[in-house]
Motif scaffolding. Structure first.
Motif, PDB file in Angstrom:
ATOM      1  N   UNK A 139     -12.118 -16.465  16.649  1.00  0.00           N
ATOM      2  CA  UNK A 139     -12.403 -17.545  15.713  1.00  0.00           C
ATOM      3  C   UNK A 139     -11.887 -18.856  16.279  1.00  0.00           C
ATOM      4  N   UNK A 140     -12.541 -19.950  15.929  1.00  0.00           N
ATOM      5  CA  UNK A 140     -12.074 -21.281  16.293  1.00  0.00           C
ATOM      6  C   UNK A 140     -12.219 -22.185  15.081  1.00  0.00           C
ATOM      7  N   UNK A 141     -11.421 -23.242  15.046  1.00  0.00           N
ATOM      8  CA  UNK A 141     -11.580 -24.244  13.993  1.00  0.00           C
ATOM      9  C   UNK A 141     -11.259 -25.613  14.554  1.00  0.00           C
ATOM     10  N   UNK A 142     -11.828 -26.625  13.915  1.00  0.00           N
ATOM     11  CA  UNK A 142     -11.678 -28.001  14.376  1.00  0.00           C
ATOM     12  C   UNK A 142     -10.433 -28.628  13.756  1.00  0.00           C
ATOM     13  N   UNK A 143      -9.712 -29.393  14.559  1.00  0.00           N
ATOM     14  CA  UNK A 143      -8.489 -30.056  14.105  1.00  0.00           C
ATOM     15  C   UNK A 143      -8.624 -31.566  14.297  1.00  0.00           C
ATOM     16  N   UNK A 144      -7.845 -32.346  13.556  1.00  0.00           N
ATOM     17  CA  UNK A 144      -7.831 -33.791  13.794  1.00  0.00           C
ATOM     18  C   UNK A 144      -7.191 -34.101  15.144  1.00  0.00           C
ATOM     19  N   UNK A 198     -22.750 -32.424  13.843  1.00  0.00           N
ATOM     20  CA  UNK A 198     -21.468 -32.400  14.542  1.00  0.00           C
ATOM     21  C   UNK A 198     -20.386 -31.869  13.619  1.00  0.00           C
ATOM     22  N   UNK A 199     -19.478 -31.095  14.197  1.00  0.00           N
ATOM     23  CA  UNK A 199     -18.389 -30.520  13.423  1.00  0.00           C
ATOM     24  C   UNK A 199     -17.213 -31.480  13.381  1.00  0.00           C
ATOM     25  N   UNK A 200     -16.453 -31.396  12.286  1.00  0.00           N
ATOM     26  CA  UNK A 200     -15.263 -32.211  12.137  1.00  0.00           C
ATOM     27  C   UNK A 200     -14.094 -31.364  11.692  1.00  0.00           C
ATOM     28  N   UNK A 201     -12.943 -31.985  11.415  1.00  0.00           N
ATOM     29  CA  UNK A 201     -11.753 -31.236  11.010  1.00  0.00           C
ATOM     30  C   UNK A 201     -12.028 -30.297   9.840  1.00  0.00           C
ATOM     31  N   UNK A 202     -11.668 -29.041  10.018  1.00  0.00           N
ATOM     32  CA  UNK A 202     -11.847 -28.045   8.972  1.00  0.00           C
ATOM     33  C   UNK A 202     -13.037 -27.142   9.165  1.00  0.00           C
ATOM     34  N   UNK A 203     -13.999 -27.533   9.991  1.00  0.00           N
ATOM     35  CA  UNK A 203     -15.113 -26.619  10.275  1.00  0.00           C
ATOM     36  C   UNK A 203     -14.620 -25.475  11.154  1.00  0.00           C
ATOM     37  N   UNK A 204     -15.184 -24.289  10.940  1.00  0.00           N
ATOM     38  CA  UNK A 204     -14.793 -23.175  11.785  1.00  0.00           C
ATOM     39  C   UNK A 204     -16.033 -22.422  12.260  1.00  0.00           C
ATOM     40  N   UNK A 205     -15.870 -21.705  13.349  1.00  0.00           N
ATOM     41  CA  UNK A 205     -16.945 -20.900  13.912  1.00  0.00           C
ATOM     42  C   UNK A 205     -16.358 -19.776  14.736  1.00  0.00           C
ATOM     43  N   UNK A 224      -7.490 -35.517   8.071  1.00  0.00           N
ATOM     44  CA  UNK A 224      -7.963 -34.165   7.836  1.00  0.00           C
ATOM     45  C   UNK A 224      -9.253 -34.080   7.054  1.00  0.00           C
ATOM     46  N   UNK A 225      -9.854 -35.207   6.716  1.00  0.00           N
ATOM     47  CA  UNK A 225     -11.153 -35.259   6.035  1.00  0.00           C
ATOM     48  C   UNK A 225     -11.149 -34.458   4.727  1.00  0.00           C
ATOM     49  N   UNK A 226      -9.990 -34.399   4.066  1.00  0.00           N
ATOM     50  CA  UNK A 226      -9.914 -33.712   2.787  1.00  0.00           C
ATOM     51  C   UNK A 226      -9.782 -32.204   2.888  1.00  0.00           C
ATOM     52  N   UNK A 227      -9.776 -31.656   4.098  1.00  0.00           N
ATOM     53  CA  UNK A 227      -9.687 -30.206   4.267  1.00  0.00           C
ATOM     54  C   UNK A 227      -8.319 -29.754   4.772  1.00  0.00           C
ATOM     55  N   UNK A 228      -7.451 -30.700   5.076  1.00  0.00           N
ATOM     56  CA  UNK A 228      -6.100 -30.387   5.503  1.00  0.00           C
ATOM     57  C   UNK A 228      -5.133 -30.870   4.428  1.00  0.00           C
ATOM     58  N   UNK A 278     -12.578 -31.283  17.897  1.00  0.00           N
ATOM     59  CA  UNK A 278     -14.039 -31.366  17.952  1.00  0.00           C
ATOM     60  C   UNK A 278     -14.544 -32.798  18.044  1.00  0.00           C
ATOM     61  N   UNK A 279     -13.678 -33.788  17.820  1.00  0.00           N
ATOM     62  CA  UNK A 279     -14.071 -35.180  18.022  1.00  0.00           C
ATOM     63  C   UNK A 279     -14.024 -35.534  19.503  1.00  0.00           C
ATOM     64  N   UNK A 280     -12.952 -35.112  20.159  1.00  0.00           N
ATOM     65  CA  UNK A 280     -12.826 -35.385  21.595  1.00  0.00           C
ATOM     66  C   UNK A 280     -13.743 -34.492  22.414  1.00  0.00           C
ATOM     67  N   UNK A 281     -14.082 -33.316  21.874  1.00  0.00           N
ATOM     68  CA  UNK A 281     -14.952 -32.362  22.564  1.00  0.00           C
ATOM     69  C   UNK A 281     -16.072 -31.979  21.602  1.00  0.00           C
ATOM     70  N   UNK A 282     -17.139 -32.789  21.549  1.00  0.00           N
ATOM     71  CA  UNK A 282     -18.172 -32.603  20.524  1.00  0.00           C
ATOM     72  C   UNK A 282     -18.701 -31.169  20.467  1.00  0.00           C
ATOM     73  N   UNK A 283     -18.668 -30.611  19.261  1.00  0.00           N
ATOM     74  CA  UNK A 283     -19.173 -29.273  19.018  1.00  0.00           C
ATOM     75  C   UNK A 283     -20.247 -29.371  17.957  1.00  0.00           C
TER      76      UNK A 283
END
Length: 505
Positions: free
Chosen positions: A181-186, A209-216, A343-347, A441-446
């Motif tokens: 599993x992976x998740x996006x962090x600020x 594009x994924x942002x903080x709190x998205x997971x895959x 954290x875009x409201x998810x942290x 995920x901001x520095x490494x677009x996913x």
């Protein structure tokens, strides 16, 4: 004339001439060997020193912002050696004895089969990109008296008396047998600075594009499946279900330097997959409730009605006398985005004081609300067991398991806190934890699928409550940050983390 004639014919002592000539040659070769031996010994000393400095520096290149600073410090302070024949100080132990250059890689072996091309095109001062270090030992002069004398005798140039050495080493962190599993962090977020923080992980799709709190997911084909684990031989949805829900040796090793990601939305992968850790075997998981690879953990308080002691059916009823661990208070207040804007409201902010009070009041009857009297836990009421404590939810969870060892955790409630469906219990408290790859995920677009994405760190997270039952593939997971795992100086939990430092040249 008679003496001269006799002398010309005399043969005694002729061999002395040949001995003298050979002796001169032997002494000359011995002298040159002495010079060359001193030079070779010095080069060996310098090469050994350069190799060890490179390995010490490379061991700090973990991609963090201070990696290069730590690498320079390690190079200066960790290695001490000596050389014996060159001019100057014999000690090799300071920054004056070497120079460092940091690299993003090496020339392609297909282009440079001899592994000796220049590396100038790979130089970097970016700590996140530096994965190798080149060490050049400061050249030393070895005085070669016999070689100089021979050069003077023959009228040749004075030989080069400079000796140096170069070494290149690199670092790679590997994670093995972890949940893919992976998740996006600020940007700038670290696990150890946010222990106890709740995160709302939401499935990331494949169209934006994924942002903080998205997971895959991490691509299991990229990682490789452990041939001796429970998921060996599986494919498709069955493979993903096993990788998420089972315990044991799941995957082979994946490099922290670059992973392949996949969307969190996949056919056949729903919220029920994660809930087996709570003894909830719903939908596609029903057939696996007696498989020990999917056994739930020792504390499974879910907040769902289960007074019958049987396996829950789909669409279970929310309990009115038990509750799972709560989210951070800001999620209920709706102001997480204000408290943790990055954290875009998810942290969350790690504050769950109100939730803690509600958890203890509901599960153990510690509340004083006369309109909502709940039966106190008898063992806590009579002082046999003290009320569970913990600054974080994970700490309180461990305290519950310890204090109620060998008995039900909850009494007089619609669930016991122990398994009631599965045939076995996994005694490991970390059955309710995951180790996931944290990615900026901001520095490494996913955008769903991405290739060779660097992992900021691997993070142990605690599943604080079961997932709501949804019919689709879009759902939220609430977890609490436990710690970073597998980094430099960090203890290893479940999974195997290996820091591999090796010489490349």
């Amino acid at each position: 004339m008679t003496f001269v004639s006799k002398f010309k014919k005399e043969e005694d002592g002729t061999i002395l001439i040949f001995v003298a000539l050979c002796l001169a040659m032997i002494l000359g070769f011995a002298a040159l060997t002495f010079d060359l031996g001193r030079m070779a010994s010095t080069q060996t000393d310098l090469q050994s020193y350069a190799d060890h400095v490179a390995l010490a520096a490379a061991g700090e290149l973990d991609g963090n912002a201070d990696a290069i600073t730590r690498a320079r410090t390690a190079a200066e302070n960790m290695i001490a050696d000596r050389q014996f024949f060159a001019d100057g100080d014999q000690t090799l132990d300071s920054a004056a004895d070497f120079s460092l250059r940091f690299l993003t890689g090496l020339p392609d072996p297909a282009v440079d089969p001899d592994d000796d091309d220049a590396v100038d095109g790979f130089l970097t001062n970016d700590a996140s990109a530096a994965i190798m270090v080149e060490v050049q030992a400061t050249p030393r002069t070895v005085f070669l008296p016999f070689a100089r004398g021979l050069a003077t005798l023959l009228g040749a140039a004075v030989p080069n008396e400079q000796v140096g050495a170069t070494a290149i080493a690199g670092y790679t962190g590997f994670a093995c047998d972890v949940t893919p599993l992976m998740f996006c962090i600020p940007g700038g977020w670290t696990a150890n600075a946010n222990v106890g923080q709740a995160i709302q992980l939401r499935t990331g799709g494949n169209d934006s594009a994924w942002g903080p709190g998205n997971f895959g997911f991490l691509d299991p084909q990229d990682i490789g499946i452990n041939p001796n684990g429970p998921c060996a031989g599986l494919n498709g949805s069955s493979l993903y279900i096993c990788l998420i829900a089972a315990e044991g040796n799941l995957t082979k090793c994946v490099s922290q330097r670059g992973v392949d990601t996949e969307p969190g939305q996949r056919n056949g992968i729903g919220s029920a997959i994660y809930n087996s850790r709570f003894d909830l075997f719903l939908a596609t998981m029903n057939s696996l409730r007696n498989d020990p690879a999917y056994a739930p953990g020792p504390q499974v308080i879910a907040g769902w009605e289960n007074s019958t002691g049987q396996c829950l059916k789909n669409n279970p009823t929310i309990s009115d006398d038990t509750m799972p661990f709560p989210r951070d208070d800001c999620f209920d207040a709706g102001n997480c985005a204000t408290l943790v804007p990055e954290g875009a409201g998810r942290f969350g902010d790690g504050d769950w004081d109100d939730g803690r009070a509600a958890y203890l009041a509901t599960n153990y009857g510690t509340g004083t609300d006369p309109l909502n009297p709940l039966q106190p836990h008898p063992l806590i009421a009579d002082g046999t067991i003290s009320l569970p404590t913990g600054n974080t939810r994970y700490q309180m969870y461990l305290d519950e398991i310890t204090k109620f060892a060998g008995r039900d955790i909850l009494e007089g409630r619609s669930e016991t806190g122990r398994r009631q469906c599965a045939s076995t219990t996994n005694p490991d408290p970390d059955r309710r934890t995951f180790i996931a790859a944290a990615i900026d995920c901001d520095a490494n677009p996913v955008v769903g699928r991405a290739v060779d994405v660097p992992v900021q760190e691997f993070v142990k997270v605690f599943l604080i409550q079961p997932l709501e039952q949804t019919s689709g593939t879009d759902f939220d997971i609430y977890v609490e940050v436990v710690e970073q795992v597998g980094g430099a100086g960090v203890g290893i939990d479940e999974g195997i983390f290996r820091d591999v430092v090796r010489l490349y040249r």
